[in-house]
Design an enzyme around this catalytic site. Structure first.
Site, short mmCIF file in Angstrom:
data_model
loop_
_atom_site.label_atom_id
_atom_site.label_comp_id
_atom_site.label_asym_id
_atom_site.label_seq_id
_atom_site.Cartn_x
_atom_site.Cartn_y
_atom_site.Cartn_z
N CYS A 163 50.33 73.58 24.27
CA CYS A 163 51.31 74.50 23.75
C CYS A 163 50.83 74.61 22.09
CB CYS A 163 52.70 73.72 23.69
SG CYS A 163 52.50 72.08 24.66
N THR B 205 70.85 72.80 43.24
CA THR B 205 69.97 71.65 44.48
C THR B 205 68.86 70.86 44.14
OG1 THR B 205 71.10 73.97 45.48
CG2 THR B 205 69.58 72.26 47.10
N GLY C 150 58.89 66.73 32.60
CA GLY C 150 58.71 66.12 31.59
C GLY C 150 59.58 66.72 30.11
N HIS D 171 53.14 67.52 37.87
CA HIS D 171 52.10 67.76 37.67
C HIS D 171 51.32 67.89 36.70
CE1 HIS D 171 52.11 70.39 33.81
NE2 HIS D 171 53.74 69.91 33.94
C1 LIG Z 1 53.83 68.19 29.59
C2 LIG Z 1 53.73 66.76 28.86
C3 LIG Z 1 55.17 67.25 28.50
C4 LIG Z 1 55.70 68.29 29.51
O1 LIG Z 1 55.66 68.35 31.04
P1 LIG Z 1 56.39 69.04 31.98
O2 LIG Z 1 56.69 69.46 33.15
O3 LIG Z 1 55.65 70.01 31.34
O4 LIG Z 1 58.06 69.42 31.46
C5 LIG Z 1 56.18 65.74 27.83
N1 LIG Z 1 55.56 64.59 27.27
C6 LIG Z 1 53.54 64.66 27.04
C7 LIG Z 1 53.12 63.64 26.95
C8 LIG Z 1 53.41 65.47 28.34
O5 LIG Z 1 51.88 65.56 27.87
#
Ligand SMILES: *Cc1c(COP(=O)(O)O)cnc(C)c1O
Length: 394
Positions: free
Chosen positions: A323, A236, A69, A200
């Site tokens: 975080c 890749t 994300g 995830h």
């Molecule tokens: C978890 C999350 C992300 C980050 O995604 P990752 O795959 O952990 O980098 C970004 N935005 C929101 C709203 C999230 O909940």
């Protein structure tokens, strides 16, 4: 053990694990290679792209695989900014409650001369479409607003905001990491130009996600190198992760309605139970809310102590986002919805999963009640509140 931190990450589904293992064992070729096993890996990649595109109403060519994300958010925003810069449009609109992957990218662009407007949200955590409309200027190149918030679960009026952006000819990106696979999202119906997703958060593997960008939007590379992903993202491809992501997404999409109904019922039972605790308040909107999200503030306690004691009782939850925990600053989201520092520190997020049972909900309610009562019994802040030395806020 009751895992109630699904907004931080989810357990992989059996189907996603099996898909991943099979691809790792059988289809280890490089998708860029011309011989058989390479081409087979390429086919797996393209099948995943078709599956994912069909779930969100996109064309396969509009999906770019990323490392998650955060990368998708970065690439979407930087791409829109580059397109804007070329036209002399250097104004971006977002909100105060975005994920740091969005907020920190915007801060970086600000240093490069972009003008950033962060819209406030209202007490319930919802952005008002008319305020988005009023903020749009002739030099606005992007509106980026999350679909659903990772801390307080509020779902934004994305379709209306998208329609406004489209009528004003401004690109619209949404961080849909918490929304995809949990509530219906369709990029066409919702007027979305760019969208970020992460595997995830829906029982897929960590470290893989995708960016949807409407046909015709030129993406800027964040990672330079080979010509993978039509030259938009070098490196890749994570073939096992991508195949497992597509599997997890399809599985979640197939069962979305029944899962959401069950989770929403369990969520509402949890909310009703926790509301019985005195001087406590629900954060976010009761109605426009992710089916699995419960977030409360309890006056007179520290969220961290609450988490540790709940962990002792076998309940995994979170205070603020993964975080921000570990830092002393309270969540920027809770501050944005008007919680004062002290109150924001006493927050608890329970993000329940599809398999939660009614008995587990009862156990969580009882445990939270006990732990809050216990912590308050020796909290100096609570004593002062009860003695009338400081006024109750909640
Ligand atoms: C978890 C999350 C992300 C980050 O995604 P990752 O795959 O952990 O980098 C970004 N935005 C929101 C709203 C999230 O909940």
């Amino acid at each position: 053990m009751i895992y109630a931190d699904n907004a931080a990450t989810t357990k992989m589904s059996e189907a996603a694990i099996n898909t991943m293992l099979n691809v790792m064992k059988e289809s280890y070729g490089n998708p860029s290679s011309l011989y058989g096993i390479g081409q087979h890996a390429k086919e797996i990649l393209e099948e995943a792209r078709v599956k994912i595109a069909s779930v969100i109403g996109a064309d396969p060519g509009e999906i770019t695989f990323t490392s998650g994300g955060s990368e998708a958010d970065n690439q979407a925003i930087v791409s829109a900014a580059e397109l804007g810069r070329k036209k002399g449009k250097m104004h971006i609109i977002s909100t105060a409650i975005e994920h740091h992957a969005v907020l920190h990218t915007l801060e970086k662009l600000k240093k490069e001369g972009f003008d950033i407007t962060l819209l406030d949200v209202h007490e319930n955590g919802i952005v008002r479409p008319e305020e988005v409309e009023a903020a749009i200027r002739d030099d606005t190149c992007l509106v980026t607003i999350m679909y659903a918030n990772n801390e307080i679960g509020t779902i934004q009026p994305i379709r209306e905001i998208g329609a406004i952006c489209r009528s004003r000819n401004v690109l619209f990106h949404t961080d849909a990491v918490q929304a995809i696979a949990h509530i219906p999202v369709n990029v066409k119906d919702d007027n979305i130009d760019m969208l970020s997703s992460s595997a995830h958060k829906y029982h897929g593997p960590k470290g893989v996600g995708f960016l949807y960008a409407k046909k015709g939007i030129r993406l800027t590379n964040i990672i330079e190198g080979g010509a993978q992903e039509r030259g938009k993202r070098a490196g890749t491809e994570n073939v096992p992760g991508i195949a497992a992501m597509a599997e997890a997404l399809q599985e979640a999409d197939t069962h979305m309605a029944e899962n959401a109904a069950h989770m929403a019922a369990m969520r509402d039972k949890l909310i009703a139970g926790l509301r019985e605790i005195p001087h406590a308040a629900l954060n976010g909107d009761a109605e426009h809310r992710l089916p699995g999200n419960v977030n409360f503030c309890f006056e007179g306690i520290e969220g961290e102590s609450l988490l540790l004691l709940l962990d002792d009782k076998g309940i995994q939850a979170s205070s603020g986002s993964a975080c921000t925990s570990g830092s002393l600053d309270p969540s920027h989201v809770l501050l944005a919805i008007g919680r004062v520092h002290d109150v924001a520190h006493g927050s608890l997020r329970l993000s329940i999963g599809e398999e939660i049972t009614e008995e587990e909900v009862d156990y969580i309610i009882k445990s939270v009640k006990d732990v809050v009562g216990y912590l308050r019994s020796f909290s100096p802040v609570w004593r002062d509140l009860c003695a009338g030395k400081t006024p109750f806020i909640l």
